[in-house]
Each structure stands twice: as structure tokens, then as C-alpha cells.
Design a protein around this motif. Structure first.
Motif, PDB file in Angstrom:
ATOM      1  N   MET A   1       0.859  -1.174   0.000  1.00 47.33           N
ATOM      2  CA  MET A   1       0.000   0.000   0.000  1.00 47.33           C
ATOM      3  C   MET A   1       0.899   1.230   0.000  1.00 47.33           C
ATOM      4  SD  MET A   1      -2.852   1.230   2.821  1.00 47.33           S
ATOM      5  CE  MET A   1      -2.658  -0.298   3.634  1.00 47.33           C
ATOM      6  N   SER A   2       0.524   2.203  -0.808  1.00 46.51           N
ATOM      7  CA  SER A   2       1.307   3.424  -0.886  1.00 46.51           C
ATOM      8  C   SER A   2       0.419   4.615  -0.593  1.00 46.51           C
ATOM      9  CB  SER A   2       1.894   3.551  -2.296  1.00 46.51           C
ATOM     10  OG  SER A   2       2.583   4.759  -2.429  1.00 46.51           O
ATOM     11  N   PHE A   3       0.955   5.545   0.168  1.00 49.96           N
ATOM     12  CA  PHE A   3       0.174   6.731   0.500  1.00 49.96           C
ATOM     13  C   PHE A   3       1.102   7.918   0.492  1.00 49.96           C
ATOM     14  CE2 PHE A   3      -3.747   8.439   1.929  1.00 49.96           C
ATOM     15  CZ  PHE A   3      -3.421   9.540   2.679  1.00 49.96           C
ATOM     16  N   ALA A   4       0.803   8.889  -0.372  1.00 49.65           N
ATOM     17  CA  ALA A   4       1.745   9.989  -0.573  1.00 49.65           C
ATOM     18  C   ALA A   4       1.156  11.351  -0.259  1.00 49.65           C
ATOM     19  CB  ALA A   4       2.231   9.961  -2.015  1.00 49.65           C
ATOM     20  N   TYR A   5       0.134  11.404   0.561  1.00 54.75           N
ATOM     21  CA  TYR A   5      -0.477  12.709   0.778  1.00 54.75           C
ATOM     22  C   TYR A   5      -0.416  13.150   2.232  1.00 54.75           C
ATOM     23  CZ  TYR A   5      -3.525  16.670  -0.067  1.00 54.75           C
ATOM     24  OH  TYR A   5      -4.028  17.939  -0.179  1.00 54.75           O
ATOM     25  N   GLY A   6       0.613  12.725   2.929  1.00 56.12           N
ATOM     26  CA  GLY A   6       0.867  13.275   4.248  1.00 56.12           C
ATOM     27  C   GLY A   6       0.047  12.737   5.396  1.00 56.12           C
ATOM     28  N   ALA A   7      -0.675  11.649   5.220  1.00 56.76           N
ATOM     29  CA  ALA A   7      -1.422  11.102   6.347  1.00 56.76           C
ATOM     30  C   ALA A   7      -0.452  10.390   7.277  1.00 56.76           C
ATOM     31  CB  ALA A   7      -2.500  10.137   5.880  1.00 56.76           C
ATOM     32  N   ALA A   8      -0.623  10.591   8.543  1.00 58.73           N
ATOM     33  CA  ALA A   8       0.241   9.989   9.545  1.00 58.73           C
ATOM     34  C   ALA A   8       0.046   8.482   9.587  1.00 58.73           C
ATOM     35  CB  ALA A   8      -0.074  10.602  10.909  1.00 58.73           C
ATOM     36  N   PRO A   9       1.061   7.757  10.033  1.00 57.84           N
ATOM     37  CA  PRO A   9       0.869   6.314  10.232  1.00 57.84           C
ATOM     38  C   PRO A   9      -0.328   6.089  11.152  1.00 57.84           C
ATOM     39  CG  PRO A   9       3.182   6.908  10.482  1.00 57.84           C
ATOM     40  CD  PRO A   9       2.406   8.204  10.379  1.00 57.84           C
ATOM     41  N   GLY A  10      -1.137   5.115  10.816  1.00 61.63           N
ATOM     42  CA  GLY A  10      -2.326   4.841  11.602  1.00 61.63           C
ATOM     43  C   GLY A  10      -3.558   5.605  11.160  1.00 61.63           C
ATOM     44  N   ASP A  11      -3.409   6.574  10.253  1.00 62.70           N
ATOM     45  CA  ASP A  11      -4.554   7.326   9.729  1.00 62.70           C
ATOM     46  C   ASP A  11      -5.426   6.362   8.921  1.00 62.70           C
ATOM     47  OD1 ASP A  11      -6.231   8.934   7.978  1.00 62.70           O
ATOM     48  OD2 ASP A  11      -4.933  10.636   8.441  1.00 62.70           O
ATOM     49  N   PHE A  12      -6.710   6.301   9.239  1.00 66.21           N
ATOM     50  CA  PHE A  12      -7.608   5.341   8.582  1.00 66.21           C
ATOM     51  C   PHE A  12      -7.667   5.531   7.070  1.00 66.21           C
ATOM     52  CE2 PHE A  12     -10.531   8.835   8.614  1.00 66.21           C
ATOM     53  CZ  PHE A  12     -11.430   8.571   7.596  1.00 66.21           C
ATOM     54  N   ARG A  13      -7.389   6.738   6.588  1.00 65.71           N
ATOM     55  CA  ARG A  13      -7.474   6.973   5.140  1.00 65.71           C
ATOM     56  C   ARG A  13      -6.478   6.126   4.364  1.00 65.71           C
ATOM     57  NH1 ARG A  13      -7.082  13.356   5.435  1.00 65.71           N
ATOM     58  NH2 ARG A  13      -5.624  12.663   7.018  1.00 65.71           N
ATOM     59  N   ARG A  14      -5.428   5.676   5.015  1.00 66.74           N
ATOM     60  CA  ARG A  14      -4.449   4.826   4.344  1.00 66.74           C
ATOM     61  C   ARG A  14      -5.089   3.542   3.812  1.00 66.74           C
ATOM     62  NH1 ARG A  14       1.167   5.222   5.284  1.00 66.74           N
ATOM     63  NH2 ARG A  14       1.724   7.161   6.313  1.00 66.74           N
ATOM     64  N   SER A  15      -6.209   3.129   4.375  1.00 65.61           N
ATOM     65  CA  SER A  15      -6.858   1.890   3.950  1.00 65.61           C
ATOM     66  C   SER A  15      -7.946   2.113   2.898  1.00 65.61           C
ATOM     67  CB  SER A  15      -7.469   1.185   5.160  1.00 65.61           C
ATOM     68  OG  SER A  15      -8.557   1.948   5.669  1.00 65.61           O
ATOM     69  N   LEU A  16      -8.279   3.352   2.610  1.00 63.18           N
ATOM     70  CA  LEU A  16      -9.377   3.633   1.683  1.00 63.18           C
ATOM     71  C   LEU A  16      -8.902   3.546   0.229  1.00 63.18           C
ATOM     72  CD1 LEU A  16     -11.062   6.642   3.513  1.00 63.18           C
ATOM     73  CD2 LEU A  16     -11.630   4.209   3.656  1.00 63.18           C
ATOM     74  N   PRO A  17      -9.697   2.925  -0.638  1.00 67.80           N
ATOM     75  CA  PRO A  17      -9.302   2.766  -2.037  1.00 67.80           C
ATOM     76  C   PRO A  17      -8.988   4.073  -2.759  1.00 67.80           C
ATOM     77  CG  PRO A  17     -11.151   1.333  -1.545  1.00 67.80           C
ATOM     78  CD  PRO A  17     -10.955   2.221  -0.344  1.00 67.80           C
ATOM     79  N   ARG A  18      -9.688   5.151  -2.459  1.00 64.02           N
ATOM     80  CA  ARG A  18      -9.437   6.414  -3.157  1.00 64.02           C
ATOM     81  C   ARG A  18      -8.092   7.033  -2.792  1.00 64.02           C
ATOM     82  NH1 ARG A  18     -15.352   9.387  -3.379  1.00 64.02           N
ATOM     83  NH2 ARG A  18     -16.239   7.868  -4.804  1.00 64.02           N
ATOM     84  N   PHE A  19      -7.458   6.507  -1.760  1.00 64.96           N
ATOM     85  CA  PHE A  19      -6.163   7.027  -1.332  1.00 64.96           C
ATOM     86  C   PHE A  19      -5.017   6.083  -1.683  1.00 64.96           C
ATOM     87  CE2 PHE A  19      -9.110   9.564   1.000  1.00 64.96           C
ATOM     88  CZ  PHE A  19      -8.491  10.791   1.132  1.00 64.96           C
ATOM     89  N   GLN A  20      -5.289   5.067  -2.491  1.00 63.35           N
ATOM     90  CA  GLN A  20      -4.231   4.188  -2.967  1.00 63.35           C
ATOM     91  C   GLN A  20      -3.567   4.851  -4.161  1.00 63.35           C
ATOM     92  OE1 GLN A  20      -3.562   1.608  -0.910  1.00 63.35           O
ATOM     93  NE2 GLN A  20      -5.219   2.634   0.182  1.00 63.35           N
ATOM     94  N   GLN A  21      -2.317   4.514  -4.422  1.00 60.32           N
ATOM     95  CA  GLN A  21      -1.462   5.281  -5.318  1.00 60.32           C
ATOM     96  C   GLN A  21      -2.101   5.680  -6.651  1.00 60.32           C
ATOM     97  OE1 GLN A  21       1.433   6.553  -4.180  1.00 60.32           O
ATOM     98  NE2 GLN A  21       1.334   7.792  -6.007  1.00 60.32           N
ATOM     99  N   ASP A  22      -2.617   4.723  -7.436  1.00 60.92           N
ATOM    100  CA  ASP A  22      -3.164   5.078  -8.756  1.00 60.92           C
ATOM    101  C   ASP A  22      -4.355   6.014  -8.639  1.00 60.92           C
ATOM    102  OD1 ASP A  22      -1.241   3.545  -9.955  1.00 60.92           O
ATOM    103  OD2 ASP A  22      -2.549   1.794 -10.228  1.00 60.92           O
ATOM    104  N   ALA A  23      -5.280   5.682  -7.769  1.00 64.59           N
ATOM    105  CA  ALA A  23      -6.459   6.524  -7.578  1.00 64.59           C
ATOM    106  C   ALA A  23      -6.059   7.861  -6.966  1.00 64.59           C
ATOM    107  CB  ALA A  23      -7.484   5.813  -6.694  1.00 64.59           C
ATOM    108  N   LEU A  24      -5.118   7.832  -6.054  1.00 63.61           N
ATOM    109  CA  LEU A  24      -4.693   9.048  -5.371  1.00 63.61           C
ATOM    110  C   LEU A  24      -4.152  10.071  -6.364  1.00 63.61           C
ATOM    111  CD1 LEU A  24      -4.216  10.554  -2.698  1.00 63.61           C
ATOM    112  CD2 LEU A  24      -1.949   9.500  -2.650  1.00 63.61           C
ATOM    113  N   GLU A  25      -3.338   9.637  -7.294  1.00 66.26           N
ATOM    114  CA  GLU A  25      -2.779  10.563  -8.287  1.00 66.26           C
ATOM    115  C   GLU A  25      -3.897  11.239  -9.089  1.00 66.26           C
ATOM    116  OE1 GLU A  25       0.318   8.661 -10.536  1.00 66.26           O
ATOM    117  OE2 GLU A  25       1.268   7.946  -8.697  1.00 66.26           O
ATOM    118  N   HIS A  26      -4.865  10.451  -9.524  1.00 66.48           N
ATOM    119  CA  HIS A  26      -6.012  11.006 -10.261  1.00 66.48           C
ATOM    120  C   HIS A  26      -6.786  11.990  -9.382  1.00 66.48           C
ATOM    121  CE1 HIS A  26      -9.641  11.172 -12.758  1.00 66.48           C
ATOM    122  NE2 HIS A  26     -10.310  11.001 -11.631  1.00 66.48           N
TER     123      HIS A  26
END
Length: 115
Positions: A1-26
């Protein structure tokens, strides 16, 4: 899982599909579009979002939540913001990528019978 938008470790958004790398870039591209409109009005993206929601019709009522007084004041200031018809149209065409929430296949779908 990759998250590049500054969410802290443990932030629930890390698990959401819209915040996964490909979707996140879009989706960050969509955020840039909202920010551009906000900048032209000397407003925040949150204010633009509230005005866009309000423009969806009388059956849509934005209910923003906040923990801070400054955000409450920011939300109230959105009442003074007017977007053009073209801006409303542009915002309406933005479509996020990725599911909003992860699959819920783990949820028990049947209610147990009362005994």
C-alpha cells in the motif's frame, strides 16, 4: 500500500481505495481543479465544495462538521461565495477514482434469528 499525501501512520485513510497510489494521483488532480476555482474567488476548496453542494438543488443540504471555530467561520463565509454556472458545471464533471470504502465482504449479511 502506498500513500503519498501526508497522512500519519495509523490514519484510517491509508486503507481507503481512493487514497491508494493510482487513484490518489487522479484524485489529487481533481483537488488541483477545485483549488484553481477557489483561488479565483479568494476562497478555500472547502468553501467551493459547500457552494457546489448547495447548488445541487433544494433537496441537498450541506452539513459540514468541524472541531474548530476558524473552520466554522470559514464554512459560514461560503454563504458569500457565488460560483459561475460554468464553474458549477466543471465541478460536476469531476469524478473521483477508486471506491469510497474498501469491500465489505467480511460483514455478516444475515441477521441471526432471535431465540
Amino acid at each position: 500500500m502506498s500513500f503519498a499525501y501526508g497522512a500519519a501512520p495509523g490514519d484510517f485513510r491509508r486503507s481507503l481505495p481512493r487514497f491508494q497510489q493510482d487513484a490518489l494521483e487522479h484524485n489529487l488532480g481533481l483537488l488541483r481543479a477545485v483549488r484553481e476555482i477557489a483561488t479565483t474567488h479568494d476562497a478555500t476548496p472547502a468553501q467551493v465544495a459547500l457552494v457546489w453542494l448547495h447548488a445541487q438543488g433544494p433537496d441537498v443540504i450541506p452539513i459540514p462538521g468541524t472541531r474548530r471555530r476558524e473552520r466554522l467561520e470559514e464554512n459560514l463565509a461560503a454563504l458569500d461565495l457565488t460560483l459561475t454556472v460554468q464553474e458549477i458545471r466543471e465541478l460536476s464533471q469531476l469524478q473521483p477514482e477508486g471506491l469510497r470504502y474498501p469491500g465489505m465482504t467480511w460483514v455478516q449479511r444475515e441477521t441471526p434469528s432471535p431465540t
